[in-house]
Design an enzyme around this catalytic site. Structure first.
Site, short mmCIF file in Angstrom:
data_model
loop_
_atom_site.label_atom_id
_atom_site.label_comp_id
_atom_site.label_asym_id
_atom_site.label_seq_id
_atom_site.Cartn_x
_atom_site.Cartn_y
_atom_site.Cartn_z
N ARG A 104 0.84 -1.19 0.00
CA ARG A 104 0.00 0.00 0.00
C ARG A 104 0.88 1.24 0.00
O ARG A 104 1.71 1.43 0.88
CB ARG A 104 -0.92 -0.01 1.21
CG ARG A 104 -1.93 1.13 1.21
CD ARG A 104 -3.01 0.92 2.25
NE ARG A 104 -2.49 0.80 3.60
CZ ARG A 104 -3.24 0.74 4.68
NH1 ARG A 104 -4.56 0.73 4.55
NH2 ARG A 104 -2.71 0.65 5.88
N THR A 108 -0.93 7.57 -1.08
CA THR A 108 -2.23 7.45 -1.72
C THR A 108 -3.11 6.38 -1.10
O THR A 108 -4.32 6.35 -1.34
CB THR A 108 -2.06 7.13 -3.21
OG1 THR A 108 -1.49 5.82 -3.34
CG2 THR A 108 -1.16 8.14 -3.89
N ASP A 200 -0.49 -3.62 12.62
CA ASP A 200 0.00 -4.11 11.33
C ASP A 200 0.18 -5.62 11.41
O ASP A 200 1.07 -6.13 12.10
CB ASP A 200 1.33 -3.44 10.98
CG ASP A 200 1.79 -3.78 9.57
OD1 ASP A 200 2.05 -4.97 9.30
OD2 ASP A 200 1.89 -2.86 8.74
N ASP A 203 3.72 -7.03 10.37
CA ASP A 203 4.75 -6.78 11.37
C ASP A 203 4.58 -7.69 12.58
O ASP A 203 5.56 -8.22 13.12
CB ASP A 203 4.71 -5.32 11.82
CG ASP A 203 5.32 -4.38 10.79
OD1 ASP A 203 6.00 -4.85 9.87
OD2 ASP A 203 5.09 -3.15 10.91
#
Length: 209
Positions: A104, A108, A200, A203
């Site tokens: 990602r 944006t 996340d 992670d």
């Protein structure tokens, strides 16, 4: 409009609570993501067709049912989707595994493709796309588009936590793709993370920052 199925099974919800906890380490996090994926696979495959067969038990003949020629491909979105694959393969051991690499863009929030490797007979298989988080829906809709472009029509999307924004994005883009989630959370924050979510997923699975 496609269906959204949210899993309320006590075991799934119990494990999800531990997954969410910021104090849960990577080892336990990986194990629980795998277990939740395995439990969810039971329901995701509920519509598989079956056929009658006769087997001989130690006591006598029995008319039973087996899955009828269903070919499946599990398609994790890299990298976090990898954490769900082994659990699913415990339930669907004959499935083949493809990979779609997306990241990602932090500015944006749009998906960028960097890798796509699918089974050679993908056109004969139903696809289950897996990713722990359905946030903005950008990665999921991109992955679905890659498969549609290759002639795959029967596609399901399986995630652990979804945001309403992601569900809406997928349904608006592909209203024939059913969505399976262990939880639907409140909303996305300004950084595109699910609130309350679990942080996340990549992670936490792999111990990176």
């Amino acid at each position: 409009m496609s269906k959204v199925q949210v899993f309320d099974h006590p075991l799934v919800q119990h494990k999800l609570s531990i997954i969410r906890d910021e104090n849960t380490g990577s080892k336990t996090f990986r194990e629980l993501v795998e277990e939740v994926a395995m439990l969810m696979s039971y329901e995701v495959t509920r519509d598989f067709p079956t056929e009658e067969v006769e087997v001989k038990t130690p006591v006598g003949p029995a008319v039973t049912r087996i899955v009828s020629g269903k070919k499946v491909a599990i398609i994790p979105i890299l990298r976090a989707g990898l954490g769900m694959v082994n659990g699913m393969l415990r339930i669907i051991p004959n499935a083949k595994v493809g990979h779609i690499g997306l990241y990602r863009d932090p500015e944006t929030l749009m998906p960028v493709e960097y890798y796509c490797k699918l089974p050679g007979d993908m056109g004969e298989r139903d696809a289950i796309i897996v990713d722990p988080m359905l946030a903005t829906g950008g990665s999921a809709t991109a992955a679905i588009g890659f498969l549609k472009d290759r002639g795959i029509r029967n596609i399901k999307l399986m995630c652990i936590i979804a945001a309403p924004e992601g569900i809406k994005a997928v349904q608006e883009a592909y209203d024939d793709v059913d969505i399976f989630a262990a939880a639907v959370d409140s909303h996305l924050n300004d950084h595109g993370y699910i609130v309350p979510g679990l942080g996340d997923a990549g992670d936490r699975l792999f111990g990176t920052k």
